[in-house]
Design a protein around this motif. Structure first.
Motif, PDB file in Angstrom:
ATOM      1  N   SER A 132       0.843  -1.186   0.000  1.00 56.39           N
ATOM      2  CA  SER A 132       0.000   0.000   0.000  1.00 56.39           C
ATOM      3  C   SER A 132       0.880   1.238   0.000  1.00 56.39           C
ATOM      4  O   SER A 132       2.103   1.144  -0.085  1.00 56.39           O
ATOM      5  CB  SER A 132      -0.907  -0.012   1.237  1.00 56.39           C
ATOM      6  OG  SER A 132      -1.769   1.110   1.220  1.00 56.39           O
ATOM      7  N   PHE A 151      -7.319   0.097   6.217  1.00 63.66           N
ATOM      8  CA  PHE A 151      -8.016  -1.188   6.120  1.00 63.66           C
ATOM      9  C   PHE A 151      -8.706  -1.419   7.453  1.00 63.66           C
ATOM     10  O   PHE A 151      -8.051  -1.493   8.495  1.00 63.66           O
ATOM     11  CB  PHE A 151      -7.042  -2.336   5.839  1.00 63.66           C
ATOM     12  CG  PHE A 151      -7.741  -3.633   5.523  1.00 63.66           C
ATOM     13  CD1 PHE A 151      -7.739  -4.117   4.229  1.00 63.66           C
ATOM     14  CD2 PHE A 151      -8.396  -4.365   6.507  1.00 63.66           C
ATOM     15  CE1 PHE A 151      -8.391  -5.305   3.919  1.00 63.66           C
ATOM     16  CE2 PHE A 151      -9.054  -5.544   6.213  1.00 63.66           C
ATOM     17  CZ  PHE A 151      -9.051  -6.019   4.915  1.00 63.66           C
ATOM     18  N   TYR A 152     -10.041  -1.496   7.420  1.00 63.13           N
ATOM     19  CA  TYR A 152     -10.837  -1.747   8.621  1.00 63.13           C
ATOM     20  C   TYR A 152     -11.428  -3.144   8.523  1.00 63.13           C
ATOM     21  O   TYR A 152     -12.186  -3.431   7.590  1.00 63.13           O
ATOM     22  CB  TYR A 152     -11.951  -0.716   8.775  1.00 63.13           C
ATOM     23  CG  TYR A 152     -11.457   0.692   8.976  1.00 63.13           C
ATOM     24  CD1 TYR A 152     -10.803   1.051  10.147  1.00 63.13           C
ATOM     25  CD2 TYR A 152     -11.638   1.664   7.996  1.00 63.13           C
ATOM     26  CE1 TYR A 152     -10.342   2.346  10.348  1.00 63.13           C
ATOM     27  CE2 TYR A 152     -11.185   2.964   8.186  1.00 63.13           C
ATOM     28  CZ  TYR A 152     -10.539   3.287   9.357  1.00 63.13           C
ATOM     29  OH  TYR A 152     -10.088   4.579   9.541  1.00 63.13           O
ATOM     30  N   ASN A 153     -11.105  -3.994   9.489  1.00 63.93           N
ATOM     31  CA  ASN A 153     -11.644  -5.344   9.507  1.00 63.93           C
ATOM     32  C   ASN A 153     -12.738  -5.445  10.563  1.00 63.93           C
ATOM     33  O   ASN A 153     -12.455  -5.485  11.754  1.00 63.93           O
ATOM     34  CB  ASN A 153     -10.537  -6.365   9.796  1.00 63.93           C
ATOM     35  CG  ASN A 153     -11.063  -7.781   9.751  1.00 63.93           C
ATOM     36  OD1 ASN A 153     -11.818  -8.139   8.859  1.00 63.93           O
ATOM     37  ND2 ASN A 153     -10.667  -8.577  10.726  1.00 63.93           N
ATOM     38  N   VAL A 184       2.975  -7.015   5.023  1.00 66.33           N
ATOM     39  CA  VAL A 184       2.064  -5.922   4.714  1.00 66.33           C
ATOM     40  C   VAL A 184       2.935  -4.687   4.854  1.00 66.33           C
ATOM     41  O   VAL A 184       3.482  -4.426   5.926  1.00 66.33           O
ATOM     42  CB  VAL A 184       0.865  -5.876   5.683  1.00 66.33           C
ATOM     43  CG1 VAL A 184      -0.044  -4.706   5.342  1.00 66.33           C
ATOM     44  CG2 VAL A 184       0.106  -7.194   5.668  1.00 66.33           C
ATOM     45  N   LEU A 219      -0.035   2.658   5.369  1.00 67.52           N
ATOM     46  CA  LEU A 219      -1.320   2.021   5.626  1.00 67.52           C
ATOM     47  C   LEU A 219      -1.540   1.867   7.124  1.00 67.52           C
ATOM     48  O   LEU A 219      -0.591   1.639   7.883  1.00 67.52           O
ATOM     49  CB  LEU A 219      -1.324   0.619   4.981  1.00 67.52           C
ATOM     50  CG  LEU A 219      -2.492  -0.301   5.322  1.00 67.52           C
ATOM     51  CD1 LEU A 219      -3.726   0.090   4.511  1.00 67.52           C
ATOM     52  CD2 LEU A 219      -2.136  -1.752   5.042  1.00 67.52           C
ATOM     53  N   PHE A 266      -3.829  -0.659   9.456  1.00 66.81           N
ATOM     54  CA  PHE A 266      -4.707  -1.826   9.522  1.00 66.81           C
ATOM     55  C   PHE A 266      -5.356  -1.825  10.899  1.00 66.81           C
ATOM     56  O   PHE A 266      -4.664  -1.825  11.918  1.00 66.81           O
ATOM     57  CB  PHE A 266      -3.904  -3.115   9.335  1.00 66.81           C
ATOM     58  CG  PHE A 266      -4.744  -4.373   9.325  1.00 66.81           C
ATOM     59  CD1 PHE A 266      -5.118  -4.950   8.127  1.00 66.81           C
ATOM     60  CD2 PHE A 266      -5.152  -4.974  10.506  1.00 66.81           C
ATOM     61  CE1 PHE A 266      -5.892  -6.099   8.103  1.00 66.81           C
ATOM     62  CE2 PHE A 266      -5.925  -6.119  10.500  1.00 66.81           C
ATOM     63  CZ  PHE A 266      -6.295  -6.693   9.296  1.00 66.81           C
ATOM     64  N   THR A 267      -6.692  -1.812  10.947  1.00 68.70           N
ATOM     65  CA  THR A 267      -7.401  -1.814  12.217  1.00 68.70           C
ATOM     66  C   THR A 267      -8.362  -2.986  12.267  1.00 68.70           C
ATOM     67  O   THR A 267      -9.284  -3.086  11.446  1.00 68.70           O
ATOM     68  CB  THR A 267      -8.171  -0.492  12.433  1.00 68.70           C
ATOM     69  OG1 THR A 267      -7.240   0.604  12.381  1.00 68.70           O
ATOM     70  CG2 THR A 267      -8.864  -0.487  13.785  1.00 68.70           C
ATOM     71  N   ASN A 268      -8.124  -3.869  13.230  1.00 66.81           N
ATOM     72  CA  ASN A 268      -9.025  -4.980  13.507  1.00 66.81           C
ATOM     73  C   ASN A 268     -10.049  -4.459  14.511  1.00 66.81           C
ATOM     74  O   ASN A 268      -9.744  -4.282  15.684  1.00 66.81           O
ATOM     75  CB  ASN A 268      -8.229  -6.170  14.068  1.00 66.81           C
ATOM     76  CG  ASN A 268      -9.032  -7.430  14.118  1.00 66.81           C
ATOM     77  OD1 ASN A 268      -9.676  -7.807  13.153  1.00 66.81           O
ATOM     78  ND2 ASN A 268      -8.990  -8.105  15.254  1.00 66.81           N
ATOM     79  N   TYR A 283      -8.983 -11.678  13.279  1.00 70.60           N
ATOM     80  CA  TYR A 283      -7.838 -11.936  12.397  1.00 70.60           C
ATOM     81  C   TYR A 283      -7.295 -13.305  12.785  1.00 70.60           C
ATOM     82  O   TYR A 283      -6.924 -13.530  13.938  1.00 70.60           O
ATOM     83  CB  TYR A 283      -6.773 -10.852  12.596  1.00 70.60           C
ATOM     84  CG  TYR A 283      -5.505 -11.041  11.800  1.00 70.60           C
ATOM     85  CD1 TYR A 283      -5.294 -10.342  10.616  1.00 70.60           C
ATOM     86  CD2 TYR A 283      -4.507 -11.910  12.226  1.00 70.60           C
ATOM     87  CE1 TYR A 283      -4.122 -10.517   9.889  1.00 70.60           C
ATOM     88  CE2 TYR A 283      -3.341 -12.089  11.505  1.00 70.60           C
ATOM     89  CZ  TYR A 283      -3.160 -11.381  10.334  1.00 70.60           C
ATOM     90  OH  TYR A 283      -2.001 -11.549   9.617  1.00 70.60           O
ATOM     91  N   PHE A 304       3.786  -7.224   9.690  1.00 68.52           N
ATOM     92  CA  PHE A 304       3.114  -5.956   9.400  1.00 68.52           C
ATOM     93  C   PHE A 304       4.126  -4.843   9.605  1.00 68.52           C
ATOM     94  O   PHE A 304       4.485  -4.529  10.737  1.00 68.52           O
ATOM     95  CB  PHE A 304       1.899  -5.764  10.315  1.00 68.52           C
ATOM     96  CG  PHE A 304       0.663  -6.470   9.833  1.00 68.52           C
ATOM     97  CD1 PHE A 304      -0.359  -5.768   9.221  1.00 68.52           C
ATOM     98  CD2 PHE A 304       0.534  -7.842   9.979  1.00 68.52           C
ATOM     99  CE1 PHE A 304      -1.499  -6.420   8.766  1.00 68.52           C
ATOM    100  CE2 PHE A 304      -0.597  -8.506   9.534  1.00 68.52           C
ATOM    101  CZ  PHE A 304      -1.610  -7.799   8.922  1.00 68.52           C
ATOM    102  N   PHE A 315      -0.660  -1.428  13.068  1.00 67.70           N
ATOM    103  CA  PHE A 315      -1.631  -2.499  13.296  1.00 67.70           C
ATOM    104  C   PHE A 315      -2.332  -2.228  14.616  1.00 67.70           C
ATOM    105  O   PHE A 315      -1.703  -2.278  15.682  1.00 67.70           O
ATOM    106  CB  PHE A 315      -0.914  -3.857  13.359  1.00 67.70           C
ATOM    107  CG  PHE A 315      -1.834  -5.053  13.460  1.00 67.70           C
ATOM    108  CD1 PHE A 315      -2.075  -5.835  12.340  1.00 67.70           C
ATOM    109  CD2 PHE A 315      -2.432  -5.412  14.652  1.00 67.70           C
ATOM    110  CE1 PHE A 315      -2.891  -6.953  12.412  1.00 67.70           C
ATOM    111  CE2 PHE A 315      -3.263  -6.517  14.746  1.00 67.70           C
ATOM    112  CZ  PHE A 315      -3.497  -7.293  13.621  1.00 67.70           C
TER     113      PHE A 315
END
Length: 181
Positions: free
Chosen positions: A19, A25-27, A44, A53, A55-57, A63, A73, A77
Protein backbone atom coordinates in the motif's frame (compact mmCIF):
# COMPACT_ATOMS: atom_id res chain seq x y z
CA UNK A 1 -10.13 2.83 2.38
CA UNK A 2 -11.12 -0.83 2.51
CA UNK A 3 -13.89 -1.97 4.86
CA UNK A 4 -14.29 -5.70 5.42
CA UNK A 5 -17.80 -5.51 6.82
CA UNK A 6 -19.24 -7.64 9.63
CA UNK A 7 -19.97 -11.01 8.06
CA UNK A 8 -17.35 -10.39 5.37
CA UNK A 9 -14.38 -12.73 4.88
CA UNK A 10 -10.95 -11.89 3.47
CA UNK A 11 -8.63 -14.83 2.69
CA UNK A 12 -4.96 -13.82 2.34
CA UNK A 13 -3.37 -16.89 0.74
CA UNK A 14 -0.23 -15.66 -1.00
CA UNK A 15 2.02 -12.68 -1.68
CA UNK A 16 2.75 -9.40 0.04
CA UNK A 17 0.05 -6.80 0.65
CA UNK A 18 1.42 -3.46 -0.51
CA UNK A 19 0.00 0.00 0.00
CA UNK A 20 0.93 3.65 0.25
CA UNK A 21 -0.53 7.10 0.22
CA UNK A 22 -2.38 6.76 3.52
CA UNK A 23 -4.43 3.63 2.90
CA UNK A 24 -6.83 2.39 5.58
CA UNK A 25 -8.02 -1.19 6.12
CA UNK A 26 -10.84 -1.75 8.62
CA UNK A 27 -11.64 -5.34 9.51
CA UNK A 28 -15.13 -5.69 10.99
CA UNK A 29 -15.47 -9.28 9.75
CA UNK A 30 -12.97 -12.15 9.41
CA UNK A 31 -9.46 -11.83 7.98
CA UNK A 32 -7.90 -15.28 7.37
CA UNK A 33 -4.11 -15.21 6.94
CA UNK A 34 -2.68 -18.46 5.57
CA UNK A 35 -0.23 -16.70 3.22
CA UNK A 36 3.13 -17.61 4.70
CA UNK A 37 3.97 -21.29 4.44
CA UNK A 38 6.69 -22.94 6.50
CA UNK A 39 9.94 -20.97 6.19
CA UNK A 40 8.26 -18.17 4.20
CA UNK A 41 7.84 -14.46 4.97
CA UNK A 42 4.87 -12.43 3.75
CA UNK A 43 4.58 -8.73 4.56
CA UNK A 44 2.06 -5.92 4.71
CA UNK A 45 4.11 -2.89 3.77
CA UNK A 46 4.19 0.69 2.49
CA UNK A 47 5.81 -0.20 -0.84
CA UNK A 48 4.28 2.76 -2.67
CA UNK A 49 5.47 5.44 -0.21
CA UNK A 50 3.71 8.34 1.39
CA UNK A 51 1.76 7.91 4.58
CA UNK A 52 1.75 4.25 5.59
CA UNK A 53 -1.32 2.02 5.63
CA UNK A 54 -3.18 1.64 8.92
CA UNK A 55 -4.71 -1.83 9.52
CA UNK A 56 -7.40 -1.81 12.22
CA UNK A 57 -9.02 -4.98 13.51
CA UNK A 58 -12.28 -3.53 14.86
CA UNK A 59 -14.15 -4.80 17.96
CA UNK A 60 -16.27 -7.16 15.84
CA UNK A 61 -13.26 -8.24 13.78
CA UNK A 62 -11.30 -11.49 13.91
CA UNK A 63 -7.84 -11.94 12.40
CA UNK A 64 -6.78 -15.61 12.08
CA UNK A 65 -3.09 -16.35 11.39
CA UNK A 66 -2.85 -20.00 10.32
CA UNK A 67 0.18 -20.10 7.97
CA UNK A 68 3.27 -21.84 9.36
CA UNK A 69 5.66 -19.07 8.26
CA UNK A 70 5.96 -15.40 9.26
CA UNK A 71 3.51 -12.60 8.53
CA UNK A 72 5.08 -9.20 9.21
CA UNK A 73 3.11 -5.96 9.40
CA UNK A 74 5.51 -3.12 8.55
CA UNK A 75 2.55 -0.74 8.91
CA UNK A 76 0.44 0.40 11.86
CA UNK A 77 -1.63 -2.50 13.30
CA UNK A 78 -4.42 -1.67 15.76
CA UNK A 79 -6.46 -4.32 17.53
CA UNK A 80 -9.85 -3.73 19.14
CA UNK A 81 -11.12 -7.27 18.38
CA UNK A 82 -9.57 -10.74 18.40
CA UNK A 83 -6.30 -11.83 16.80
CA UNK A 84 -5.74 -15.60 16.78
CA UNK A 85 -2.18 -16.69 16.06
CA UNK A 86 -2.74 -20.41 15.52
CA UNK A 87 0.56 -21.14 13.76
CA UNK A 88 3.79 -19.49 12.71
CA UNK A 89 4.83 -15.97 13.74
CA UNK A 90 2.97 -12.67 13.55
CA UNK A 91 5.40 -9.72 13.70
CA UNK A 92 4.10 -6.25 14.51
CA UNK A 93 6.81 -4.04 13.05
CA UNK A 94 4.98 -0.81 12.30
CA UNK A 95 3.64 0.51 15.60
CA UNK A 96 0.06 0.40 16.81
CA UNK A 97 -2.08 -0.37 19.81
CA UNK A 98 -4.47 -2.85 21.36
CA UNK A 99 -7.43 -1.37 23.20
CA UNK A 100 -8.77 -2.83 26.46
CA UNK A 101 -11.09 -5.02 24.33
CA UNK A 102 -8.25 -6.20 22.06
CA UNK A 103 -7.25 -9.86 22.44
CA UNK A 104 -4.16 -11.61 21.10
CA UNK A 105 -4.67 -15.38 21.55
CA UNK A 106 -1.46 -17.22 20.65
CA UNK A 107 -1.52 -21.03 20.46
CA UNK A 108 1.33 -23.26 21.66
CA UNK A 109 4.04 -23.39 19.00
CA UNK A 110 3.06 -19.97 17.58
CA UNK A 111 4.59 -16.54 18.30
CA UNK A 112 3.45 -12.93 18.52
CA UNK A 113 6.48 -10.65 18.16
CA UNK A 114 6.49 -6.93 19.00
CA UNK A 115 9.28 -5.29 16.98
CA UNK A 116 8.33 -1.59 17.14
CA UNK A 117 6.51 0.82 19.42
CA UNK A 118 3.24 -0.76 20.54
CA UNK A 119 0.74 -0.12 23.33
CA UNK A 120 -1.37 -2.77 25.08
CA UNK A 121 -4.12 -1.21 27.23
CA UNK A 122 -4.81 -4.41 29.20
CA UNK A 123 -2.33 -7.30 29.47
CA UNK A 124 -5.29 -9.61 30.18
CA UNK A 125 -5.81 -9.51 26.40
CA UNK A 126 -2.59 -11.51 25.92
CA UNK A 127 -3.77 -15.11 26.13
CA UNK A 128 -2.84 -18.63 25.08
CA UNK A 129 0.07 -21.02 25.49
CA UNK A 130 2.23 -19.56 22.72
CA UNK A 131 5.22 -17.22 22.79
CA UNK A 132 5.02 -13.46 23.28
CA UNK A 133 8.31 -11.80 22.32
CA UNK A 134 9.51 -8.16 22.50
CA UNK A 135 12.46 -7.64 20.15
CA UNK A 136 12.50 -3.89 19.45
CA UNK A 137 10.81 -0.57 20.04
CA UNK A 138 8.93 0.31 23.21
CA UNK A 139 6.10 -1.87 24.43
CA UNK A 140 3.79 0.05 26.75
CA UNK A 141 1.68 -2.43 28.71
CA UNK A 142 -0.70 -2.10 31.63
CA UNK A 143 -2.25 -4.86 33.74
CA UNK A 144 -1.22 -8.39 34.66
CA UNK A 145 0.99 -10.33 32.23
CA UNK A 146 -0.11 -13.91 32.89
CA UNK A 147 1.37 -15.51 29.77
CA UNK A 148 4.97 -16.53 29.21
CA UNK A 149 6.83 -13.53 27.82
CA UNK A 150 10.34 -13.07 26.44
CA UNK A 151 12.13 -9.76 26.09
CA UNK A 152 14.95 -10.07 23.53
CA UNK A 153 15.37 -6.32 23.06
CA UNK A 154 13.54 -3.05 23.09
CA UNK A 155 12.06 -1.29 26.08
CA UNK A 156 9.05 -2.22 28.17
CA UNK A 157 7.14 0.38 30.16
CA UNK A 158 3.78 0.90 31.77
CA UNK A 159 2.18 -0.25 35.00
CA UNK A 160 2.15 -4.04 34.99
CA UNK A 161 2.52 -7.16 37.10
CA UNK A 162 4.10 -10.43 35.99
CA UNK A 163 2.18 -13.59 36.83
CA UNK A 164 3.78 -15.90 34.26
CA UNK A 165 7.32 -16.69 33.23
CA UNK A 166 9.17 -13.60 32.02
CA UNK A 167 12.49 -14.20 30.25
CA UNK A 168 14.69 -11.12 30.04
CA UNK A 169 17.54 -11.64 27.57
CA UNK A 170 18.10 -8.03 26.46
CA UNK A 171 16.49 -4.61 26.50
CA UNK A 172 15.42 -2.23 29.24
CA UNK A 173 12.54 -1.44 31.58
CA UNK A 174 11.20 2.00 32.44
CA UNK A 175 8.04 1.38 34.34
CA UNK A 176 6.15 2.99 37.17
CA UNK A 177 5.03 -0.17 38.94
CA UNK A 178 6.83 -3.40 38.00
CA UNK A 179 5.76 -6.29 40.18
CA UNK A 180 6.40 -10.00 39.91
CA UNK A 181 4.14 -12.52 41.59
Amino acid sequence: TINNQSGGIVNWTDGDLRSGGGGLFYNYGTFNDSAAGSGELETVNNAFGGTALVFTNKASGTYNKTGLGTARFDVNFNNDGTVNVDAGTLVLNGEGSASASGVFDVDAGATLQFDSDYSVADAAGLTGGGAFDLTGGTLHIDGVISTDFLQDGGNIDGSFEIDGEFGWADGSWSTTNPSAT
